[in-house]
Design an enzyme around this catalytic site. Sequence first.
Site, PDB file in Angstrom:
ATOM      1  N   SER A  26       1.019  -1.210  -0.064  1.00 43.21           N
ATOM      2  CA  SER A  26      -0.171  -0.060   0.009  1.00 43.21           C
ATOM      3  C   SER A  26       0.869   1.116  -0.016  1.00 43.21           C
ATOM      4  CB  SER A  26      -0.929   0.154   1.192  1.00 43.21           C
ATOM      5  OG  SER A  26      -1.428   1.319   1.473  1.00 43.21           O
ATOM      6  N   TYR A  58       0.002  -0.206  10.664  1.00 46.54           N
ATOM      7  CA  TYR A  58      -0.395  -0.787   9.375  1.00 46.54           C
ATOM      8  C   TYR A  58       0.992  -0.348   8.439  1.00 46.54           C
ATOM      9  CZ  TYR A  58      -3.108  -0.933   5.051  1.00 46.54           C
ATOM     10  OH  TYR A  58      -3.643  -1.252   3.573  1.00 46.54           O
TER      11      TYR A  58
HETATM   12  N1  LIG Z   1      -8.767  -0.934  -0.208  1.00 47.11           N
HETATM   13  C1  LIG Z   1      -7.769   0.088  -0.440  1.00 47.11           C
HETATM   14  O1  LIG Z   1      -8.117   1.077  -0.696  1.00 47.11           O
HETATM   15  C2  LIG Z   1      -6.544  -0.414  -0.468  1.00 47.11           C
HETATM   16  C3  LIG Z   1      -5.404   0.543  -0.334  1.00 47.11           C
HETATM   17  C4  LIG Z   1      -4.074  -0.047  -0.624  1.00 47.11           C
HETATM   18  C5  LIG Z   1      -3.742  -1.413   0.090  1.00 47.11           C
HETATM   19  N2  LIG Z   1      -4.897  -2.109   0.098  1.00 47.11           N
HETATM   20  C6  LIG Z   1      -4.460  -3.611   0.325  1.00 47.11           C
HETATM   21  O2  LIG Z   1      -5.248  -4.456  -0.606  1.00 47.11           O
HETATM   22  C7  LIG Z   1      -5.502  -5.753   0.028  1.00 47.11           C
HETATM   23  C8  LIG Z   1      -6.973  -6.265   0.020  1.00 47.11           C
HETATM   24  O3  LIG Z   1      -7.881  -5.259   0.665  1.00 47.11           O
HETATM   25  P1  LIG Z   1      -9.222  -4.763   0.166  1.00 47.11           P
HETATM   26  O4  LIG Z   1      -9.277  -3.368   0.048  1.00 47.11           O
HETATM   27  O5  LIG Z   1      -9.813  -5.748  -0.812  1.00 47.11           O
HETATM   28  O6  LIG Z   1     -10.090  -5.216   1.637  1.00 47.11           O
HETATM   29  P2  LIG Z   1     -11.201  -6.319   2.179  1.00 47.11           P
HETATM   30  O7  LIG Z   1     -11.176  -6.177   3.344  1.00 47.11           O
HETATM   31  O8  LIG Z   1     -12.386  -6.532   1.119  1.00 47.11           O
HETATM   32  O9  LIG Z   1     -10.070  -7.508   1.966  1.00 47.11           O
HETATM   33  C9  LIG Z   1      -9.186  -8.005   2.689  1.00 47.11           C
HETATM   34  C10 LIG Z   1      -9.275  -9.416   3.035  1.00 47.11           C
HETATM   35  O10 LIG Z   1      -8.157  -9.841   3.713  1.00 47.11           O
HETATM   36  C11 LIG Z   1      -9.034 -11.007   4.554  1.00 47.11           C
HETATM   37  N3  LIG Z   1      -8.215 -11.380   5.797  1.00 47.11           N
HETATM   38  C12 LIG Z   1      -8.129 -10.195   6.834  1.00 47.11           C
HETATM   39  N4  LIG Z   1      -7.558 -10.535   7.839  1.00 47.11           N
HETATM   40  C13 LIG Z   1      -7.256 -12.096   7.465  1.00 47.11           C
HETATM   41  C14 LIG Z   1      -6.628 -13.059   8.242  1.00 47.11           C
HETATM   42  N5  LIG Z   1      -6.026 -13.170   9.429  1.00 47.11           N
HETATM   43  N6  LIG Z   1      -6.500 -14.229   7.392  1.00 47.11           N
HETATM   44  C15 LIG Z   1      -6.883 -14.514   6.109  1.00 47.11           C
HETATM   45  N7  LIG Z   1      -7.615 -13.329   5.509  1.00 47.11           N
HETATM   46  C16 LIG Z   1      -7.432 -12.297   6.214  1.00 47.11           C
HETATM   47  C17 LIG Z   1     -10.372 -10.436   4.982  1.00 47.11           C
HETATM   48  O11 LIG Z   1     -11.140 -11.519   5.450  1.00 47.11           O
HETATM   49  C18 LIG Z   1     -10.788  -9.848   3.357  1.00 47.11           C
HETATM   50  O12 LIG Z   1     -11.482 -10.856   2.659  1.00 47.11           O
HETATM   51  C19 LIG Z   1      -4.982  -5.669   1.494  1.00 47.11           C
HETATM   52  O13 LIG Z   1      -3.753  -6.297   1.734  1.00 47.11           O
HETATM   53  C20 LIG Z   1      -4.966  -4.044   1.736  1.00 47.11           C
HETATM   54  O14 LIG Z   1      -3.999  -3.735   2.653  1.00 47.11           O
HETATM   55  C21 LIG Z   1      -6.259  -1.674  -0.090  1.00 47.11           C
END
Ligand SMILES: NC(=O)c1ccc[n+]([C@@H]2O[C@H](COP(=O)([O-])OP(=O)(O)OC[C@H]3O[C@@H](n4cnc5c(N)ncnc54)[C@H](O)[C@@H]3O)[C@@H](O)[C@H]2O)c1
Length: 317
Positions: A161, A187
């Site tokens: 991120s 984070y």
């Molecule tokens: N959404 C954004 O704006 C954004 C920005 C930068 C980075 N990210 C990164 O993108 C990735 C996906 O995030 P997203 O936005 O789709 O969010 P999201 O919450 O929809 O998806 C995250 C997933 O991780 C799973 N998860 C959390 N803890 C877990 C654990 N202990 N074991 C197994 N699975 C677990 C959740 O169940 C969920 O399905 C993440 O790594 C996040 O840090 C997202």
Amino acid sequence: MTIGTPVSTPFTAASTALEVVAGIDLTGRRVVVTGGGSGIGVETARALASAGADVTLAVRKPEQGDRAAAEIIGTTGNDRVTVAPLDLADPASVAAFVANWDGPLHILVNNAGMMASPEMRTPQGWEMQFATNHLGHFALATGLHPALAAAQGARIVSVSSAAHLRSPVVFDDINFERRVYEPWAAYGQSKTANILFAVEASRRWADDGILVNALHPGAIRTNLQRYVTEDDLARMRAQSGPATPSWKTPEQGAATSVLVATSPLLDGVGGRYFEDCQQAGPHQPGTRTGVADYALDPESAHRLWNLSTQSTTPLTS
Ligand SMILES: NC(=O)c1ccc[n+]([C@@H]2O[C@H](COP(=O)([O-])OP(=O)(O)OC[C@H]3O[C@@H](n4cnc5c(N)ncnc54)[C@H](O)[C@@H]3O)[C@@H](O)[C@H]2O)c1
């Protein structure tokens, strides 16, 4: 610091995962997407399934995974989408996933993550976001290393991120024992670890033909933001300008992951950081783009690897 000649692609921040994978045939390729039951993970899995891959959604919530799998099968017509339980914060669950994996693995998308969770520590005493976002994925990837090496030309995608700009890995206090707990710094630290993992794994596993790259998917409204409070937003505005980024759709958010997982433009490329479907340049102060020097630092990458190996020895031995 940028490693090697920068990679340039025809894709942009507006490109979708399906556009990126168009024309790529993944028939016979086996893929794992962690966190494949929601958000960016679903769209990553959908694009890879649409290209013909056998996709395993590695999920903490099986019902959510089952719903996502059924929906992906319905939209792609590819019925080789399955669900397997994985809790990255639980070493025994990661070990069980690894033990149950059989045969080669061509693409591992380390996508799951949690942000600013109020739950601070795992039962083992690790800071929760470092444990989930980094240590769990480290144990998964190292445990699956034989399967990745067997695939001859595997790729690992480390979803980081832009929040990595908030903190390096603070080696002498990873678990916030000597400072006040700050979930956003935690984070950021975990997301820097995701990049350092790509740097060191690329170096160690190049001879096995395994390419490892990290990325920022963009800002996408997902369940990830469920713990963001008005206070957090106010603090972010005060620290670094507008707290409202320009949002992408989940389909656009998955594009950089799918590019890093599949594009022939990245053949032979490892240990780098991408955003908006391009290799990122060095971070410029006052912006929210680019990669911090500390996240590409080979010494820190090496140090983190050793620390992570020690912390997960029972899992991977
Ligand atoms: N959404 C954004 O704006 C954004 C920005 C930068 C980075 N990210 C990164 O993108 C990735 C996906 O995030 P997203 O936005 O789709 O969010 P999201 O919450 O929809 O998806 C995250 C997933 O991780 C799973 N998860 C959390 N803890 C877990 C654990 N202990 N074991 C197994 N699975 C677990 C959740 O169940 C969920 O399905 C993440 O790594 C996040 O840090 C997202």
